[in-house]
Enzyme design. Structure first.
Site, PDB file in Angstrom:
ATOM      1  N   ALA A 274      41.722  30.143  40.801  1.00  0.00           N
ATOM      2  CA  ALA A 274      40.929  30.836  41.809  1.00  0.00           C
ATOM      3  C   ALA A 274      41.848  31.292  42.927  1.00  0.00           C
ATOM      4  O   ALA A 274      43.027  30.925  42.974  1.00  0.00           O
ATOM      5  CB  ALA A 274      39.857  29.899  42.359  1.00  0.00           C
ATOM      6  N   LYS A 275      41.270  32.079  43.829  1.00  0.00           N
ATOM      7  CA  LYS A 275      42.030  32.646  44.953  1.00  0.00           C
ATOM      8  C   LYS A 275      42.838  31.605  45.704  1.00  0.00           C
ATOM      9  O   LYS A 275      43.971  31.833  46.090  1.00  0.00           O
ATOM     10  CB  LYS A 275      41.049  33.299  45.943  1.00  0.00           C
ATOM     11  CG  LYS A 275      40.730  34.731  45.613  1.00  0.00           C
ATOM     12  CD  LYS A 275      40.521  35.507  46.931  1.00  0.00           C
ATOM     13  CE  LYS A 275      40.180  36.955  46.645  1.00  0.00           C
ATOM     14  NZ  LYS A 275      38.785  37.107  46.201  1.00  0.00           N
ATOM     15  N   ARG A 276      42.212  30.424  45.915  1.00  0.00           N
ATOM     16  CA  ARG A 276      42.888  29.429  46.756  1.00  0.00           C
ATOM     17  C   ARG A 276      44.204  28.959  46.151  1.00  0.00           C
ATOM     18  O   ARG A 276      45.013  28.330  46.834  1.00  0.00           O
ATOM     19  CB  ARG A 276      41.971  28.238  47.031  1.00  0.00           C
ATOM     20  CG  ARG A 276      41.667  27.408  45.806  1.00  0.00           C
ATOM     21  CD  ARG A 276      40.841  26.159  46.143  1.00  0.00           C
ATOM     22  NE  ARG A 276      40.645  25.325  44.972  1.00  0.00           N
ATOM     23  CZ  ARG A 276      39.824  25.623  43.969  1.00  0.00           C
ATOM     24  NH1 ARG A 276      39.099  26.727  44.025  1.00  0.00           N
ATOM     25  NH2 ARG A 276      39.704  24.835  42.932  1.00  0.00           N
TER      26      ARG A 276
END
Ligand code: GLU
Length: 339
Positions: A274-276
């Site tokens: 994911a983005k994180r």
């Protein structure tokens, strides 16, 4: 005939992919809900390599049914990212093809036909339950995360009078598929034989949402069959879905494709990418000046198809592709050359 279906024994023999005259048809089917990340790119690369190594055709289908999550411009950006990697396709929204349209949002008529066939066999029923009611049902443990909690069957046996009454009170119903109580065995070319119990894992699942839009499970079956896809490569997170899809293939009298569920690429915390996790979308890499050959080489290395640090275009890998070389376990994002 060019698009003739293969004999039904084909997916029991992995060697059939070596036949250059095979009618192999692979596909990649992204949902335009956000930027493609390295995990999507890895799946796309493997699907492309398998199809191209087999001398087959490769189809790009856009799964844009979830109107609430689809964002404008994302489809175009995803296609551009895939082309940047060096992938191409013979059929797709931007190039057309014999099974057009290639966007699911434009194929609703086909899904309605399939729904009518299932309804005629008594396999569907309307469900008026709210999400909250299903989540609150006492005996509902959580199902696979794509399907929400197990449906307890509340609306399974409503009388016609009860249906009318609920429709008057609650408006349109979602449509659910009656899942048989038996277990469902399937063969995956990478994961081997697997058995699922959809009746206990998800219960009767939605095939048409309250807003009238076909659900993923139905649309993917209708489209892979209509587009004569012979091999489906996708993330291993979809394996439980495949059991439900197999039930739909059987109920519709359609021949299922061969399945190859590739292990997921996970973030360092063991969660799905994911983005994180930082710098994992193709857009970021491209805008950051990373070369596509660096990305493809790295992706291939995570699949045992290239050496660490090797740069490669997808076509450079064609001679190396084989299912036997692919990993069968999920992979925690290894160090990347670009950070
Ligand atoms: N559209 C799905 C996704 O992006 C893939 C479905 C499939 O490959 O069957 O997750």
């Amino acid at each position: 005939m060019e698009n003739e279906r293969q004999p039904s024994h084909r997916h029991h023999s992995p060697l059939s992919i070596l036949d250059p005259k095979s009618q192999f048809r692979g596909r990649f089917a992204p949902s335009p809900t956000g930027d493609l990340h390295l995990g999507n790119a890895r799946t796309a690369l493997l699907a492309w390599l398998q199809a191209r190594a087999a001398g087959g055709r490769f189809v790009l289908r856009v799964e844009d049914l979830d109107r609430g999550r689809v964002r404008p411009g994302i489809m175009e950006a995803q296609l551009a990212d895939l082309r940047w990697l060096g992938l191409d396709w013979d059929e797709g929204p931007d190039v057309g093809g014999p099974f057009a349209p290639y966007e699911q949002s434009r194929r609703q008529g086909l899904y309605e036909q399939a729904l009518r066939r299932l309804a005629a066999r008594g396999l569907l029923y309307g469900c008026f339950c709210t999400r909250r009611e299903i989540a609150g049902a006492a005996s509902a443990p959580n199902g696979p995360d794509d399907e929400g909690p197990v449906y307890p069957g509340t609306c399974r046996a409503l009388t016609p009078e009860e249906v009318e009454q609920r429709r008057a009170e609650r408006g349109e119903a979602a449509v659910r598929f009656r899942v048989p109580a038996r277990s469902v065995g399937l063969h995956d070319l990478l994961q081997g034989d697997r058995t699922f119990r959809p009746a206990e894992e998800t219960g009767d699942f939605v095939v048409r949402r309250k807003d009238g839009v076909a659900a993923y499970q139905l649309a993917v079956v209708v489209d892979d069959a209509a587009m004569e896809v012979t091999h489906v490569v996708r993330g291993a997170d979809l394996l439980p879905s495949t059991a439900r899809q197999l039930l739909l293939y059987e109920a519709l009298g359609l021949e299922p494709p061969a399945w190859i569920h590739v292990p997921l690429l996970l973030g360092p915390d063991g969660e799905r990418l994911a983005k994180r996790h930082g710098a994992v979308s193709l857009r970021e890499l491209r805008e950051g000046g990373v070369r596509p050959e660096t990305v493809v080489g790295w992706l291939a290395a995570t699949c045992g198809l290239a050496d660490a640090g090797e740069e490669a275009a997808p076509r450079d890998l064609l001679g190396r592709f084989s299912l036997e070389r692919l990993p069968r376990e999920p992979l925690i994002l290894p160090a990347t050359p670009w950070r």
